[in-house]
Design a protein around this motif. Structure first.
Motif, mmCIF file in Angstrom:
data_model
loop_
_atom_site.group_PDB
_atom_site.id
_atom_site.type_symbol
_atom_site.label_atom_id
_atom_site.label_comp_id
_atom_site.label_asym_id
_atom_site.label_seq_id
_atom_site.Cartn_x
_atom_site.Cartn_y
_atom_site.Cartn_z
ATOM 1 N N GLY A 70 5.322 -4.196 -10.983
ATOM 2 C CA GLY A 70 4.855 -3.450 -9.814
ATOM 3 C C GLY A 70 6.011 -2.965 -8.965
ATOM 4 O O GLY A 70 7.049 -3.620 -8.877
ATOM 5 N N ILE A 129 6.941 -0.543 -5.178
ATOM 6 C CA ILE A 129 6.417 0.282 -4.099
ATOM 7 C C ILE A 129 6.730 1.745 -4.438
ATOM 8 O O ILE A 129 7.639 2.041 -5.205
ATOM 9 C CB ILE A 129 6.949 -0.110 -2.690
ATOM 10 C CG1 ILE A 129 8.448 0.059 -2.597
ATOM 11 C CG2 ILE A 129 6.509 -1.489 -2.297
ATOM 12 C CD1 ILE A 129 8.926 -0.012 -1.157
ATOM 13 N N GLN A 130 5.931 2.627 -3.830
ATOM 14 C CA GLN A 130 5.947 4.024 -4.260
ATOM 15 C C GLN A 130 7.345 4.665 -4.229
ATOM 16 O O GLN A 130 7.722 5.385 -5.137
ATOM 17 C CB GLN A 130 4.988 4.809 -3.391
ATOM 18 C CG GLN A 130 4.584 6.127 -3.978
ATOM 19 C CD GLN A 130 3.431 6.714 -3.186
ATOM 20 O OE1 GLN A 130 3.620 7.204 -2.094
ATOM 21 N NE2 GLN A 130 2.247 6.639 -3.735
ATOM 22 N N VAL A 170 1.220 -3.073 0.273
ATOM 23 C CA VAL A 170 1.968 -4.312 0.532
ATOM 24 C C VAL A 170 2.717 -4.163 1.856
ATOM 25 O O VAL A 170 3.047 -3.059 2.276
ATOM 26 C CB VAL A 170 2.998 -4.636 -0.585
ATOM 27 C CG1 VAL A 170 2.295 -4.966 -1.887
ATOM 28 C CG2 VAL A 170 3.996 -3.507 -0.763
ATOM 29 N N HIS A 192 1.737 0.346 -3.273
ATOM 30 C CA HIS A 192 2.394 -0.431 -4.312
ATOM 31 C C HIS A 192 1.623 -0.216 -5.613
ATOM 32 O O HIS A 192 0.406 -0.327 -5.644
ATOM 33 C CB HIS A 192 2.356 -1.906 -3.891
ATOM 34 C CG HIS A 192 2.993 -2.824 -4.874
ATOM 35 N ND1 HIS A 192 2.257 -3.487 -5.821
ATOM 36 C CD2 HIS A 192 4.288 -3.189 -5.048
ATOM 37 C CE1 HIS A 192 3.093 -4.228 -6.543
ATOM 38 N NE2 HIS A 192 4.319 -4.071 -6.090
ATOM 39 N N HIS A 193 2.350 0.133 -6.675
ATOM 40 C CA HIS A 193 1.678 0.460 -7.937
ATOM 41 C C HIS A 193 2.055 -0.541 -9.007
ATOM 42 O O HIS A 193 3.206 -0.955 -9.095
ATOM 43 C CB HIS A 193 2.081 1.859 -8.408
ATOM 44 C CG HIS A 193 1.794 2.914 -7.391
ATOM 45 N ND1 HIS A 193 0.594 3.575 -7.321
ATOM 46 C CD2 HIS A 193 2.554 3.397 -6.372
ATOM 47 C CE1 HIS A 193 0.633 4.438 -6.308
ATOM 48 N NE2 HIS A 193 1.808 4.345 -5.723
ATOM 49 N N ARG A 194 1.079 -0.891 -9.807
ATOM 50 C CA ARG A 194 1.378 -1.727 -10.971
ATOM 51 C C ARG A 194 0.489 -1.324 -12.136
ATOM 52 O O ARG A 194 -0.555 -0.697 -11.941
ATOM 53 C CB ARG A 194 1.195 -3.213 -10.644
ATOM 54 C CG ARG A 194 -0.263 -3.580 -10.370
ATOM 55 C CD ARG A 194 -0.467 -5.069 -10.398
ATOM 56 N NE ARG A 194 0.196 -5.728 -9.288
ATOM 57 C CZ ARG A 194 1.003 -6.775 -9.410
ATOM 58 N NH1 ARG A 194 1.269 -7.241 -10.621
ATOM 59 N NH2 ARG A 194 1.527 -7.344 -8.368
#
Ligand SMILES: Nc1ncnc2c1ncn2[C@@H]1O[C@H](COP(=O)(O)OP(=O)(O)OP(=O)(O)O)[C@@H](O)[C@H]1O
Ligand SMILES: [Mg+2]
Length: 326
Positions: free
Chosen positions: A258, A260-261, A300, A309-311
C-alpha cells in the motif's frame, strides 16, 4: 432496457435518436443492455448504421473516429487519416440515422469526439461509464448547450435472487436441464456478492470441475473452490485489459503493502516513459482500478492530515468462505 429502446425509437421513423448515458458498478449489465437494444433496433430497421467502440482500447479522438469510419460506413482507411478526413468520410457516406455505443467512455483521453459525433448529421450515441461523470464537462459551454443527453440510466447491483435467475437461465441453456440444483445456484449467487460476471464464471468453472470428476450434476461441495477460481479468472482477464498507465500502477502496488497517493504517483512517474498528470491519474486511472476491484482505497492519517491510500485488493481465498458469515 426500455429506456434505451425509447431513446433509440426515433430511428425507426428516420430521425436522429436521443443520446443516452448508462452508468453503474461493474458487471450489472450496462454493455449487455446497450448491445441488446441496438440488436433489437436492427430487427426493426435493417441496415441501421451502428458501431461499437471500447474507449478503454480506443481512447484517442482519432482511434474512435477510425473505428466509426470502419463500422458505420465500411470505409477502407488510408493509413493515418487526419481527423478532418475521417469526419468527412463518415459524414459523406452515412446512410440514414445511426447509433454508436461508446463503452468505457470515462477512458476517453478528451471529449472533443462527442462534439465530432454531434456534428455528423443523424448520429447519436449510447455512452457507458462507471460513475455518473459529466461526459460533456470538458467541452466548451457553447457546445454543451447544443448537445443533450436525454436519458441517464442508472444500473444498480443485482440482488442475489436476480443473479440466481440469470444463472438458472444460463444453466438451462448451456448445461441442459437438471445439471445443477437451484440451491447450488443460489449458493454461487450468494458467494459472488451481486457480481453477475463473477457468478457466471463460477458456474462455468463448477461445471468444468464436475465434468472432470465424471459427474453429470454439479455438487454443492464444489461451489466454494469454483467461486474462488472464478474470481482469479475474472481478475486475470481484467488485468490483461489494463492500459500501460494502469498496468504500471498495478505493478507498483503489487510490490508494496500500500502507498499513499503522492508516493504512488512518484513511483509511477519514475516507471512510466510518458506519465499523465496526478490529477488525470486520480480522476481517470485509479477509479478504473477500483471499479474492477483490483485496487482498494482508504484514507490514512499522516501528521494529522488525511491522505488517500491505495493497496492491491486481496484475492479471495477459499478459506474466506469458511468464516461464520457464510
Ligand atoms: N440481465 C442479465 N441477464 C443475463 N446476463 C446478464 C445480465 N446482466 C449481466 N449479465 C451478464 O453478466 C456479465 C456482465 O455484464 P456486462 O458485461 O453487461 O456488465 P457491465 O455493466 O458492462 O460491467 P463493466 O462495468 O464491468 O463493463 C455478462 O456476462 C453478461 O452477459
Ligand atoms: Mg461493460
Amino acid at each position: 432496457m426500455n429506456e434505451v429502446t425509447d431513446a433509440l425509437a426515433p430511428i425507426q421513423d428516420g430521425f436522429r435518436a436521443e443520446n443516452c448515458f448508462l452508468f453503474g458498478p461493474s458487471s450489472v449489465g450496462k454493455t449487455t443492455v446497450a448491445k441488446a437494444a441496438v440488436r433489437e433496433l436492427r430487427q426493426e430497421v435493417l441496415d441501421v448504421p451502428h458501431a461499437y467502440v471500447n474507449c478503454w482500447q480506443d481512447y484517442t479522438r482519432n482511434a474512435v473516429l477510425e473505428q466509426l469510419a470502419r463500422d458505420l460506413v465500411g470505409a477502407a482507411l488510408p493509413r493515418s487519416s487526419s481527423t478532418g478526413r475521417l469526419i468527412d468520410l463518415i459524414t459523406d457516406n452515412l446512410n440514414g440515422p445511426g447509433v454508436v455505443i461508446l463503452d468505457e467512455a470515462d477512458q476517453l483521453r478528451g471529449t472533443e469526439v462527442l462534439y465530432d459525433l454531434h456534428e455528423i448529421r443523424g448520429l447519436s450515441w449510447i455512452g457507458i461509464a462507471n460513475r455518473e461523470v459529466d461526459l460533456l464537462a470538458d467541452l466548451d459551454d457553447r457546445v454543451t448547450s447544443r448537445i443533450s443527453v436525454a436519458y441517464r440510466v442508472r444500473f444498480d447491483t443485482y440482488s442475489e435472487d436476480a443473479i440466481t435467475e440469470i444463472l438458472s437461465r444460463r444453466a438451462r441453456e448451456g448445461l441442459g436441464p437438471g445439471a445443477v440444483d437451484e440451491d447450488v445456484l443460489a449458493r454461487i449467487a450468494r458467494l459472488s456478492e451481486g457480481d453477475a460476471r463473477q457468478a457466471i464464471a463460477a458456474l462455468r468453472v463448477a461445471a468444468r470441475m464436475a465434468t472432470r470428476e465424471g459427474l453429470s450434476v454439479i455438487p454443492a461441495r464444489l461451489v466454494k473452490d469454483a467461486v474462488a477460481n472464478a474470481e482469479r479468472e475474472v481478475r486475470q482477464k481484467t488485468i490483461s485489459k489494463l492500459n500501460d498507465h494502469q498496468r504500471v500502477l498495478y505493478e507498483v502496488l503489487a510490490e508494496e503493502d500500500g502507498l499513499i497517493q503522492k508516493e504512488l504517483y512518484a513511483r509511477y512517474e519514475e516507471a512510466h516513459p510518458d506519465p499523465v498528470t496526478l490529477r488525470y491519474l486520480r480522476e481517470n486511472h485509479l477509479p478504473k482500478l477500483e471499479h474492477y476491484n483490483l485496487v482498494d482505497v482508504d484514507l490514512v492519517l499522516v501528521n494529522g492530515c488525511e491522505f488517500p491510500h491505495h493497496r492491491m485488493a486481496q484475492p479471495v481465498s477459499p478459506d474466506y468462505f469458511e468464516s461464520a458469515y457464510f
